[in-house]
Design a protein around this motif. Structure first.
Motif, PDB file in Angstrom:
ATOM      1  N   GLY A  37      38.145  30.974  32.060  1.00  8.79           N
ATOM      2  CA  GLY A  37      38.690  29.875  32.837  1.00  8.79           C
ATOM      3  C   GLY A  37      38.277  29.972  34.281  1.00  8.79           C
ATOM      4  O   GLY A  37      37.511  30.850  34.667  1.00  8.79           O
ATOM      5  N   PRO A  38      38.815  29.065  35.096  1.00  8.67           N
ATOM      6  CA  PRO A  38      38.466  29.064  36.519  1.00  8.67           C
ATOM      7  C   PRO A  38      39.087  30.252  37.236  1.00  8.67           C
ATOM      8  O   PRO A  38      39.959  30.928  36.717  1.00  8.67           O
ATOM      9  N   ALA A  39      38.623  30.481  38.422  1.00  6.49           N
ATOM     10  CA  ALA A  39      39.123  31.581  39.241  1.00  6.49           C
ATOM     11  C   ALA A  39      40.589  31.333  39.607  1.00  6.49           C
ATOM     12  O   ALA A  39      41.016  30.196  39.773  1.00  6.49           O
ATOM     13  N   ALA A  40      41.352  32.394  39.728  1.00  6.88           N
ATOM     14  CA  ALA A  40      42.757  32.296  40.121  1.00  6.88           C
ATOM     15  C   ALA A  40      42.853  32.341  41.633  1.00  6.88           C
ATOM     16  O   ALA A  40      42.152  33.094  42.282  1.00  6.88           O
ATOM     17  N   SER A  41      43.765  31.545  42.182  1.00  9.29           N
ATOM     18  CA  SER A  41      43.984  31.611  43.616  1.00  9.29           C
ATOM     19  C   SER A  41      45.024  32.689  43.898  1.00  9.29           C
ATOM     20  O   SER A  41      45.680  33.188  42.990  1.00  9.29           O
ATOM     21  N   ALA A  42      45.196  33.033  45.136  1.00 13.94           N
ATOM     22  CA  ALA A  42      46.050  34.155  45.531  1.00 13.94           C
ATOM     23  C   ALA A  42      47.488  34.013  45.036  1.00 13.94           C
ATOM     24  O   ALA A  42      48.136  34.999  44.756  1.00 13.94           O
ATOM     25  N   GLY A  43      48.026  32.803  44.895  1.00 13.12           N
ATOM     26  CA  GLY A  43      49.414  32.607  44.497  1.00 13.12           C
ATOM     27  C   GLY A  43      49.629  32.420  43.010  1.00 13.12           C
ATOM     28  O   GLY A  43      50.757  32.262  42.577  1.00 13.12           O
ATOM     29  N   ASP A  44      48.564  32.417  42.199  1.00  8.33           N
ATOM     30  CA  ASP A  44      48.709  32.200  40.761  1.00  8.33           C
ATOM     31  C   ASP A  44      49.386  33.390  40.086  1.00  8.33           C
ATOM     32  O   ASP A  44      49.155  34.532  40.467  1.00  8.33           O
TER      33      ASP A  44
END
Length: 134
Positions: free
Chosen positions: A9-16
């Motif tokens: 999947g797509p990259a996770a952002s810092a708050g995920d």
């Protein structure tokens, strides 16, 4: 903080939210001398579940009670014992998975080596203060 790529999947952002290993339940249950009571509790912020790892001493008992609102899954991590319900007595052994539907009456008794089990259920909502409107 940089994005973390996911395998599919797509990259996770810092708050995920990120899955992570919380504890080794078998290791906690095997501590000698065996403590009793809650050995571990799920306490992660924003969770939708509650979970507890509980140790009952040899021949110890959790008295008859009813959970009126929540279904509970109980997974036996170590030891053995019995669960008494309105339908009779059922043996509990390591690896056993027991469904305790809301409204069901039950008690637990540990065997001669004690009983360690994990419970999981939906998290209870916190208390809320509401204004009364006429």
């Amino acid at each position: 903080m940089a994005d973390t790529p996911h395998a599919d999947g797509p990259a996770a952002s810092a708050g995920d939210p990120v899955p992570r290993l919380l504890c080794d339940a078998r290791e906690l249950a095997a501590v000698d001398p065996a403590p009793t009571g809650a050995l571990w509790r799920l306490a992660e912020a924003g969770r939708q579940l509650d979970a507890n790892l509980v140790r009952v001493p040899p021949q110890g008992r959790i008295d008859t009670h009813v959970e009126p609102d929540l279904d509970v899954l109980l997974y036996v991590v170590a030891g053995d014992g019995t669960v008494d319900t309105d339908q009779g007595r059922e043996p509990l052994a390591e690896g056993g998975l027991l469904w305790l539907p809301h409204g069901s009456r039950r008690s637990l008794t540990a065997g001669r080596n004690g009983l360690a089990y994990l419970t999981v259920h939906r998290r209870r909502p916190g208390m809320q203060i509401r204004s009364h409107r006429d």
